[in-house]
Design a protein around this motif. Structure first.
Motif, mmCIF file in Angstrom:
data_model
loop_
_atom_site.group_PDB
_atom_site.id
_atom_site.type_symbol
_atom_site.label_atom_id
_atom_site.label_comp_id
_atom_site.label_asym_id
_atom_site.label_seq_id
_atom_site.Cartn_x
_atom_site.Cartn_y
_atom_site.Cartn_z
ATOM 1 N N TYR A 41 0.856 -1.183 0.000
ATOM 2 C CA TYR A 41 0.000 0.000 0.000
ATOM 3 C C TYR A 41 0.889 1.229 0.000
ATOM 4 O O TYR A 41 1.902 1.262 0.690
ATOM 5 N N GLY A 42 0.547 2.216 -0.784
ATOM 6 C CA GLY A 42 1.365 3.422 -0.847
ATOM 7 C C GLY A 42 0.528 4.684 -0.842
ATOM 8 O O GLY A 42 -0.637 4.678 -1.245
ATOM 9 N N LEU A 43 1.097 5.755 -0.346
ATOM 10 C CA LEU A 43 0.453 7.069 -0.342
ATOM 11 C C LEU A 43 1.175 7.962 -1.340
ATOM 12 O O LEU A 43 2.382 7.850 -1.515
ATOM 13 N N ILE A 44 0.440 8.841 -1.984
ATOM 14 C CA ILE A 44 1.014 9.728 -2.981
ATOM 15 C C ILE A 44 0.966 11.159 -2.475
ATOM 16 O O ILE A 44 -0.072 11.616 -2.000
ATOM 17 N N TYR A 45 2.091 11.844 -2.531
ATOM 18 C CA TYR A 45 2.184 13.264 -2.176
ATOM 19 C C TYR A 45 2.900 13.982 -3.313
ATOM 20 O O TYR A 45 3.846 13.451 -3.870
ATOM 21 N N TYR A 46 2.452 15.167 -3.658
ATOM 22 C CA TYR A 46 3.157 15.982 -4.640
ATOM 23 C C TYR A 46 2.815 17.452 -4.384
ATOM 24 O O TYR A 46 1.795 17.753 -3.756
ATOM 25 N N PRO A 47 3.660 18.383 -4.846
ATOM 26 C CA PRO A 47 3.420 19.808 -4.607
ATOM 27 C C PRO A 47 2.072 20.259 -5.158
ATOM 28 O O PRO A 47 1.634 19.816 -6.213
ATOM 29 N N ASP A 48 1.397 21.114 -4.426
ATOM 30 C CA ASP A 48 0.088 21.676 -4.791
ATOM 31 C C ASP A 48 -1.014 20.624 -4.904
ATOM 32 O O ASP A 48 -2.023 20.837 -5.570
ATOM 33 N N MET A 49 -0.829 19.497 -4.261
ATOM 34 C CA MET A 49 -1.862 18.462 -4.253
ATOM 35 C C MET A 49 -3.066 18.969 -3.465
ATOM 36 O O MET A 49 -2.901 19.549 -2.391
ATOM 37 N N PRO A 50 -4.294 18.784 -3.976
ATOM 38 C CA PRO A 50 -5.473 19.212 -3.202
ATOM 39 C C PRO A 50 -5.538 18.457 -1.875
ATOM 40 O O PRO A 50 -5.080 17.321 -1.778
ATOM 41 N N GLN A 51 -6.115 19.087 -0.877
ATOM 42 C CA GLN A 51 -6.232 18.466 0.444
ATOM 43 C C GLN A 51 -7.330 17.400 0.394
ATOM 44 O O GLN A 51 -8.474 17.680 0.073
ATOM 45 N N PHE A 52 -6.958 16.148 0.680
ATOM 46 C CA PHE A 52 -7.893 15.030 0.741
ATOM 47 C C PHE A 52 -7.794 14.380 2.107
ATOM 48 O O PHE A 52 -6.724 14.315 2.699
ATOM 49 N N CYS A 53 -8.914 13.861 2.576
ATOM 50 C CA CYS A 53 -8.906 13.068 3.801
ATOM 51 C C CYS A 53 -8.507 11.648 3.428
ATOM 52 O O CYS A 53 -9.084 11.048 2.524
#
Length: 84
Positions: free
Chosen positions: A26-38
């Motif tokens: 399982y992986g999480l994705i983060y990147y600059p200017d990503m919209p805020q998600f719960c």
């Protein structure tokens, strides 16, 4: 990374999903200017620590527990319900 256009979204861009799974990984994705998600309920505008929802862990819909989920378990790789 280049995001595709999506005129139905708030910023006209199609964003990546916030998470993914490959088999048991399982992986999480983060990147600059990503919209805020719960990361708990999948909705925009708040973070998991302030989430008041209690969604099913299989389908992310509220109103039933994970053990009672109507969504059939399926393979994370191919999507078939004949194996997991």
């Amino acid at each position: 990374m280049k995001l595709n256009k999506d005129t139905t979204s708030e910023d006209d861009l199609q964003h990546l999903p916030q998470s993914f799974s490959l088999g048991n990984s399982y992986g999480l994705i983060y990147y600059p200017d990503m919209p805020q998600f719960c990361r708990k309920c999948g909705k925009k505008g708040h973070e998991m620590k302030s989430c008041k929802e209690d969604p099913c862990r299989s389908c992310r819909i509220t109103g039933h527990e994970t053990k009672d989920c109507p969504k059939k378990m399926a393979c994370n790789l191919c999507g078939l319900a004949s194996h997991v």
